[in-house]
Design a protein around this motif. Structure first.
Motif, short mmCIF file in Angstrom:
data_model
loop_
_atom_site.label_atom_id
_atom_site.label_comp_id
_atom_site.label_asym_id
_atom_site.label_seq_id
_atom_site.Cartn_x
_atom_site.Cartn_y
_atom_site.Cartn_z
N MET A 67 2.76 4.24 7.68
CA MET A 67 1.34 4.19 8.03
C MET A 67 0.80 3.74 6.56
SD MET A 67 0.55 4.54 11.20
CE MET A 67 2.11 3.83 11.49
N ILE A 68 0.89 4.12 5.78
CA ILE A 68 0.33 3.73 4.26
C ILE A 68 0.50 2.52 4.28
CG2 ILE A 68 0.42 3.92 1.87
CD1 ILE A 68 1.09 7.05 2.29
N TRP A 69 1.96 1.92 4.12
CA TRP A 69 2.26 0.28 4.01
C TRP A 69 1.43 -0.38 5.16
CZ3 TRP A 69 4.17 -3.86 6.42
CH2 TRP A 69 4.68 -4.77 5.56
N ARG A 70 1.61 -0.03 6.41
CA ARG A 70 0.97 -0.62 7.40
C ARG A 70 -0.70 -1.04 7.25
NH1 ARG A 70 0.30 0.99 13.65
NH2 ARG A 70 -0.70 -0.88 14.35
N TRP A 71 -1.33 -0.05 6.83
CA TRP A 71 -2.74 -0.35 6.88
C TRP A 71 -3.15 -0.78 5.70
CZ3 TRP A 71 -6.09 1.02 10.89
CH2 TRP A 71 -5.60 1.38 11.88
N LEU A 72 -2.20 -0.86 4.58
CA LEU A 72 -2.73 -1.44 3.28
C LEU A 72 -2.10 -2.70 2.93
CD1 LEU A 72 -2.64 1.97 1.00
CD2 LEU A 72 -4.77 1.08 2.12
N HIS A 73 -0.98 -3.18 3.24
CA HIS A 73 -0.31 -4.26 2.77
C HIS A 73 -1.20 -5.47 3.04
CE1 HIS A 73 1.09 -5.16 6.87
NE2 HIS A 73 1.52 -6.37 6.38
N GLU A 74 -2.02 -5.66 3.92
CA GLU A 74 -2.64 -6.78 4.13
C GLU A 74 -4.01 -6.83 3.17
OE1 GLU A 74 -3.63 -7.23 8.19
OE2 GLU A 74 -1.85 -7.66 8.88
N HIS A 75 -4.19 -5.89 2.39
CA HIS A 75 -5.57 -5.59 1.90
C HIS A 75 -5.46 -5.62 0.26
CE1 HIS A 75 -7.44 -5.08 5.65
NE2 HIS A 75 -6.62 -4.14 5.97
N PHE A 76 -3.98 -5.65 -0.02
CA PHE A 76 -3.80 -5.95 -1.47
C PHE A 76 -2.67 -6.74 -1.56
CE2 PHE A 76 -5.05 -1.27 -0.98
CZ PHE A 76 -6.04 -1.36 -2.01
N GLU A 77 -2.63 -7.49 -2.77
CA GLU A 77 -1.80 -8.34 -3.37
C GLU A 77 -0.45 -8.01 -3.01
OE1 GLU A 77 -0.57 -12.29 -4.25
OE2 GLU A 77 -2.73 -11.54 -3.97
N LYS A 78 0.05 -6.71 -3.62
CA LYS A 78 1.36 -6.07 -3.57
C LYS A 78 0.92 -4.48 -3.39
CE LYS A 78 3.88 -9.15 -6.56
NZ LYS A 78 4.10 -9.06 -8.11
N ILE A 79 1.82 -3.80 -2.71
CA ILE A 79 1.95 -2.58 -2.59
C ILE A 79 3.29 -1.98 -2.63
CG2 ILE A 79 2.05 -2.44 0.05
CD1 ILE A 79 0.46 0.31 -0.24
N GLU A 80 3.52 -0.96 -3.47
CA GLU A 80 5.03 -0.44 -3.70
C GLU A 80 4.87 1.14 -3.63
OE1 GLU A 80 8.20 0.20 -7.07
OE2 GLU A 80 6.55 -1.08 -7.68
N ILE A 81 5.44 1.72 -2.73
CA ILE A 81 5.06 3.09 -2.56
C ILE A 81 6.41 3.52 -3.56
CG2 ILE A 81 5.66 5.11 -1.00
CD1 ILE A 81 4.33 3.02 1.23
N THR A 82 6.23 4.50 -4.42
CA THR A 82 7.10 4.81 -5.55
C THR A 82 7.73 6.17 -5.09
OG1 THR A 82 5.24 5.70 -6.94
CG2 THR A 82 6.03 3.44 -7.09
N HIS A 83 6.95 7.11 -4.32
CA HIS A 83 7.31 8.27 -4.00
C HIS A 83 6.50 9.02 -2.75
CE1 HIS A 83 9.20 12.24 -4.83
NE2 HIS A 83 8.09 12.75 -4.71
N ILE A 84 7.20 9.74 -2.09
CA ILE A 84 6.48 10.39 -1.04
C ILE A 84 7.27 11.60 -0.57
CG2 ILE A 84 7.64 8.94 0.97
CD1 ILE A 84 4.90 8.93 2.33
N ARG A 85 6.72 12.94 -0.14
CA ARG A 85 7.40 14.05 -0.07
C ARG A 85 6.37 14.89 0.93
NH1 ARG A 85 5.79 18.45 -3.50
NH2 ARG A 85 4.39 17.62 -5.02
N TYR A 86 7.26 15.48 1.73
CA TYR A 86 6.53 16.33 2.62
C TYR A 86 6.10 17.69 1.85
CZ TYR A 86 6.17 19.53 6.68
OH TYR A 86 5.57 20.26 7.55
N LEU A 87 4.86 18.24 2.27
CA LEU A 87 4.41 19.52 1.69
C LEU A 87 4.40 20.64 2.83
CD1 LEU A 87 1.22 18.05 -0.44
CD2 LEU A 87 3.52 18.71 -1.20
#
Length: 187
Positions: free
Chosen positions: A158-178
């Motif tokens: 969801m982060i990539w899908r909803w942001l990738h068209e609005h930024f030149e690049k997006i790189e998700i570097t880390h994601i973890r469950y809380l």
């Protein structure tokens, strides 16, 4: 089992598109980054440093044109504000809550390029160009029976899908469950 809050901590780097920067800035971020790279490289050479210091070093010790440092500060203030608003606007429909843990212009981080490496000035200029921002958020959504693995995969998608068209690049570097708190369950 009722609905529960699913929380993830996510870190990612975004690059603001050039047209957006040109719309909001009078100076070119690339020109500022290149000039900073030249001055920082010269300072490191004159002082026999085996590394290139972060910009905070120059705020305390001098060695770089103060007007240039002021320009970078103004540009990064603008860029981080634009990024924060864009993320809030774009991710609001996807997550029930978004909390920013940190937001930092990469220009203020320690450069990974070292003296003597290939394309040093070019890479140093890219580093100091105030167009990339590192973001850390905690995103919460209300889900039915999410496993930690599912919550992480869904949030990343969801982060990539909803942001990738609005930024030149997006790189998700880390994601973890809380894990949820006891108060995070809706009967």
């Amino acid at each position: 089992m009722g609905l529960q809050f699913s929380r993830v901590a996510a870190s990612f780097v975004v690059q603001v598109p050039r047209p957006v920067l040109e719309q909001h800035m009078v100076a070119s971020p690339e020109v500022v980054g290149e000039e900073l790279a030249q001055q920082v490289a010269l300072y490191a050479q004159r002082n026999s440093l085996g590394y290139y210091p972060a910009l905070d070093y120059f705020l305390e010790h001098g060695g770089v044109d103060s007007d240039l440092l002021n320009a970078v500060e103004s540009m990064t203030w603008l860029v981080t504000g634009l990024v924060r608003e864009e993320i809030k606007t774009r991710l609001r429909p996807v997550f029930s809550n978004i909390r920013f843990e940190s937001i930092q212009a990469l220009a203020y981080t320690m450069p990974t390029v070292r003296p003597g490496q290939n394309n040093t000035l070019l890479r140093l200029g890219e580093h100091f160009t105030p167009d990339r921002v590192k973001v850390a958020i905690i995103a919460t959504s209300i889900r039915h029976r999410d496993t930690p693995e599912t919550a992480v995969k869904m949030a990343e998608r969801m982060i990539w899908r909803w942001l990738h068209e609005h930024f030149e690049k997006i790189e998700i570097t880390h994601i973890r469950y809380l894990p949820p708190d006891e108060d995070d369950v809706i009967p």
